[in-house]
Motif scaffolding. Structure first.
Motif, short mmCIF file in Angstrom:
data_model
loop_
_atom_site.label_atom_id
_atom_site.label_comp_id
_atom_site.label_asym_id
_atom_site.label_seq_id
_atom_site.Cartn_x
_atom_site.Cartn_y
_atom_site.Cartn_z
N ASN A 78 -45.78 -41.66 31.31
CA ASN A 78 -45.20 -42.82 30.63
C ASN A 78 -46.15 -43.41 29.60
O ASN A 78 -45.70 -43.99 28.60
N LEU A 79 -47.45 -43.30 29.82
CA LEU A 79 -48.40 -43.83 28.84
C LEU A 79 -48.34 -43.06 27.53
O LEU A 79 -48.60 -43.63 26.46
N PHE A 80 -48.02 -41.78 27.57
CA PHE A 80 -47.84 -41.03 26.33
C PHE A 80 -46.67 -41.57 25.54
O PHE A 80 -46.65 -41.51 24.30
N LEU A 81 -45.66 -42.11 26.25
CA LEU A 81 -44.48 -42.67 25.59
C LEU A 81 -44.64 -44.15 25.28
O LEU A 81 -43.73 -44.76 24.72
N ASN A 82 -45.80 -44.71 25.69
CA ASN A 82 -46.10 -46.12 25.44
C ASN A 82 -45.01 -47.02 26.03
O ASN A 82 -44.48 -47.92 25.38
N ARG A 83 -44.67 -46.76 27.29
CA ARG A 83 -43.68 -47.58 27.96
C ARG A 83 -44.23 -48.00 29.33
O ARG A 83 -45.35 -47.64 29.70
N TYR A 84 -43.42 -48.73 30.08
CA TYR A 84 -43.86 -49.25 31.38
C TYR A 84 -44.36 -48.11 32.26
O TYR A 84 -43.67 -47.10 32.43
N PRO A 85 -45.57 -48.24 32.82
CA PRO A 85 -46.17 -47.10 33.54
C PRO A 85 -45.34 -46.56 34.69
O PRO A 85 -45.39 -45.37 34.99
N LEU A 86 -44.58 -47.42 35.37
CA LEU A 86 -43.84 -46.99 36.55
C LEU A 86 -42.38 -46.69 36.23
O LEU A 86 -41.54 -46.67 37.14
N SER A 87 -42.07 -46.48 34.96
CA SER A 87 -40.69 -46.10 34.60
C SER A 87 -40.34 -44.76 35.24
O SER A 87 -41.19 -43.88 35.40
N GLU A 88 -39.07 -44.61 35.58
CA GLU A 88 -38.62 -43.38 36.22
C GLU A 88 -38.65 -42.22 35.21
O GLU A 88 -38.37 -42.41 34.02
N VAL A 89 -38.98 -41.04 35.70
CA VAL A 89 -39.03 -39.83 34.87
C VAL A 89 -38.01 -38.85 35.43
O VAL A 89 -38.08 -38.47 36.61
N PHE A 90 -37.06 -38.45 34.60
CA PHE A 90 -36.01 -37.52 35.02
C PHE A 90 -36.37 -36.12 34.52
O PHE A 90 -36.49 -35.89 33.32
N THR A 91 -36.52 -35.20 35.47
CA THR A 91 -36.91 -33.84 35.13
C THR A 91 -35.79 -32.83 35.33
O THR A 91 -35.91 -31.69 34.90
N GLY A 92 -34.72 -33.21 35.99
CA GLY A 92 -33.66 -32.26 36.24
C GLY A 92 -34.01 -31.29 37.35
O GLY A 92 -35.02 -31.43 38.05
N ASP A 93 -33.17 -30.27 37.52
CA ASP A 93 -33.33 -29.33 38.62
C ASP A 93 -34.00 -28.03 38.22
O ASP A 93 -34.30 -27.19 39.07
N SER A 94 -34.20 -27.82 36.92
CA SER A 94 -34.77 -26.54 36.50
C SER A 94 -35.61 -26.75 35.25
O SER A 94 -35.46 -27.74 34.54
N LEU A 95 -36.49 -25.79 35.01
CA LEU A 95 -37.30 -25.77 33.80
C LEU A 95 -36.78 -24.69 32.88
O LEU A 95 -36.49 -23.57 33.31
N ILE A 96 -36.66 -25.03 31.61
CA ILE A 96 -36.27 -24.05 30.60
C ILE A 96 -37.48 -23.80 29.72
O ILE A 96 -38.02 -24.72 29.12
N GLU A 97 -37.90 -22.55 29.68
CA GLU A 97 -39.10 -22.22 28.92
C GLU A 97 -38.89 -22.46 27.44
O GLU A 97 -37.86 -22.07 26.88
N PRO A 98 -39.83 -23.14 26.76
CA PRO A 98 -39.67 -23.37 25.31
C PRO A 98 -39.55 -22.06 24.56
O PRO A 98 -40.18 -21.06 24.91
N PRO A 99 -38.72 -22.02 23.52
CA PRO A 99 -38.54 -20.75 22.79
C PRO A 99 -39.78 -20.35 22.03
O PRO A 99 -40.42 -21.16 21.37
N VAL A 100 -40.15 -19.07 22.16
CA VAL A 100 -41.30 -18.51 21.45
C VAL A 100 -40.85 -17.19 20.82
O VAL A 100 -39.99 -16.49 21.36
N ILE A 101 -41.45 -16.87 19.69
CA ILE A 101 -41.11 -15.61 19.02
C ILE A 101 -41.33 -14.45 19.99
O ILE A 101 -42.33 -14.40 20.72
N SER A 102 -40.36 -13.51 20.01
CA SER A 102 -40.43 -12.42 20.97
C SER A 102 -41.72 -11.61 20.83
O SER A 102 -42.38 -11.29 21.81
N ASP A 103 -42.06 -11.26 19.59
CA ASP A 103 -43.33 -10.56 19.36
C ASP A 103 -44.44 -11.61 19.27
O ASP A 103 -44.82 -12.06 18.20
N ILE A 104 -44.94 -11.98 20.44
CA ILE A 104 -45.83 -13.14 20.49
C ILE A 104 -47.17 -12.87 19.82
O ILE A 104 -47.85 -13.80 19.37
#
Length: 501
Positions: free
Chosen positions: A288-314
């Protein structure tokens, strides 16, 4: 015998419940981590990135620095202010054409040709360097937000997995308690009969143990829960009086040890869950400090992680390192100092001045000249003499040193980025291998636990092996979550290092 039969029926139900929990636990983790059916996590992360870019004070400061650098362009390309001088003769000065009473002089200085252009180039390149610094700060913030987001996700998933394993351990505790009460009698004989124990009574018993275990965390003194005291007292009566019923058989001591062992595992897992919950609070505060908001604000992450897109030929991303904002910033500074060198050279040349001198003349009564009383206008030209050469040579040498320093800094930054890129690629590949490894090992461990539970239900043996394998399964599940998070974090770092965000 009726009591033993009821215990057997309970044990069948508990065994089926344990197998069901294991299957649900494994497939739910696999589904949440490896499938991309839900996009809520990605949507929430994108939203958090936008919020961080809008609200983070560091990003605002870098952008204001860039805006301030842009304001130097009109300053650098402007001419020096013109000079105006005036004087008044208290006794008028007698001239041939009359009495001069005042004089007004206007002068505009012009730097040597190309000086203003070089100054403007320097200012524009320095503004570009500030802009690249702003871009780097934004990309670095995006990486930090992603890493903190993945850390919150990891802790939440570890809590979820630990709580599900805690339920399995409590069900195993019920199974061991039935085994203890039956005195080691096989509880597999009645597998063909129908289960008469209702799930509601089992649920109420399990929920009672949950409340007792959680309340035991805050007690002082020995901290031994009621169920543990009951097990110890049963074992003590057997040792001291030897008056336990004959139905308990010779296996009662071993069964009591099994109960104590599983109670130790439950207490350890409850303590670990409490630690993870404290860690989750710290993780949310950091995010929350990176977002400059109340430190104890709730963080919603969902049920799964989606890998950020990267060029196939890395590996082709290594070519993008030359376009990293920090490299471009140092290159812009080198160009700015090259322009400054040109400006310092031009400043060593004379400055030219153009002006007018206006003289106010009062007519004289005794003067019969045609010029009597006419004001005079005199064009003027001035030239500076830059004869003190040391300061100009020092300015040129300073600009040259700064240009070389910026060029070397760009090379150093590219080398560091190359090293960090290959190091991150190693971490990425390692995380990819660990994801596959722990997924397979978790599946094998889960099957092993099921087989051991079947063996324990039939013969009453291998209970210690069940606990050991259950602990190993929990460890594999934690490592699987860690590997997935490490893979996503490495991907985010690759995006930052190549500047493709």
């Amino acid at each position: 015998m009726k009591s033993i039969k009821n215990d057997i029926e309970k044990s069948k139900f508990l065994r089926l419940l344990i197998l069901k929990n294991h299957l649900f636990l494994f497939f739910s983790i696999s589904f949440c981590i490896f499938l991309s059916s839900s996009t809520y996590s990605q949507d929430s992360l994108s939203y958090y990135l936008e919020q961080a870019a809008s609200n983070n004070p560091g990003i605002k400061a870098r952008f204001l620095e860039y805006s301030a650098a842009l304001e130097k362009l009109p300053q650098a390309s402007s001419l020096p202010d013109p000079e105006i001088q005036s004087g008044y003769f208290i006794p008028p000065m007698e001239l041939l054409g009359g009495n001069q009473i005042a004089e007004i002089r206007l002068m505009q200085m012009f730097p040597w040709f190309g000086t203003l252009k070089a100054a403007k180039d320097e200012a524009s390149k320095m503004a570009l360097a500030k802009f690249e610094n702003f871009r780097n700060a934004k990309n670095e913030l995006y990486f930090n937000v992603r890493a903190a987001y993945y850390k919150v996700y990891r802790t939440q998933k570890e809590i979820e997995v630990a709580e599900k394993n805690l339920k399995i351990l409590k069900t195993l505790e019920q199974l061991a308690l039935i085994k203890f009460r039956s005195g080691g009698t096989s509880i597999a004989g009645g597998l063909g009969s129908s289960v008469s124990t209702s799930s509601s009574s089992l649920s109420s018993s399990s929920s009672g143990m949950n409340g007792d275990a959680m309340s035991g965390q805050g007690r002082t003194g020995t901290g031994i829960t009621t169920s543990t005291q009951a097990i110890i007292s049963m074992g003590s009566s057997d040792n001291m009086g030897g008056s336990l019923s004959s139905s308990m058989g010779n296996g009662s001591k071993g069964d009591m040890v099994n109960l104590l062992r599983i109670r130790i595992e439950i207490q350890s897992l409850e303590n670990r869950i409490a630690l993870l919950k404290d860690q989750l609070i710290s993780d949310k505060v950091g995010f929350n400090l990176f977002l400059n908001r109340y430190p104890l604000s709730e963080v919603f992450t969902g049920d799964s992680l989606i890998e950020p897109p990267v060029i196939s030929d890395i590996l082709s991303l290594t070519d993008s390192i030359a376009n990293h904002p920090m490299v471009k910033m140092y290159k812009a500074e080198a160009l700015a100092n090259a322009a400054k060198l040109t400006m310092a050279t031009r400043m060593g040349y004379p400055m030219l001045g153009l002006g007018l001198n206006y003289m106010l003349i009062r007519p004289r009564s005794d003067n019969t000249s045609m010029m009597n009383g006419k004001d005079m206008i005199m064009p003027m030209v001035s030239v500076t003499l830059p004869i003190y050469r040391k300061k100009y040579k020092a300015m040129q040498q300073e600009a040259e040193y700064m240009r070389e320093a910026a060029t070397e800094s760009a090379v150093e930054m590219m080398n560091n980025l190359q090293f960090n890129f290959h190091q991150t690629m190693q971490d990425y590949n390692d995380a990819t291998r660990r994801v596959k490894l722990y997924k397979d090992q978790a599946l094998l461990a889960d099957k092993s636990v099921q087989l051991l539970i079947n063996s324990f239900s039939a013969s009453g043996s291998d209970f210690e092996e069940i606990l050991r394998m259950q602990q190993q399964l929990l460890d594999f599940e934690f490592k699987l979550i860690e590997a997935v998070v490490d893979k996503n974090t490495s991907t985010a770092r690759l995006i930052y290092l190549t500047g493709i965000d």
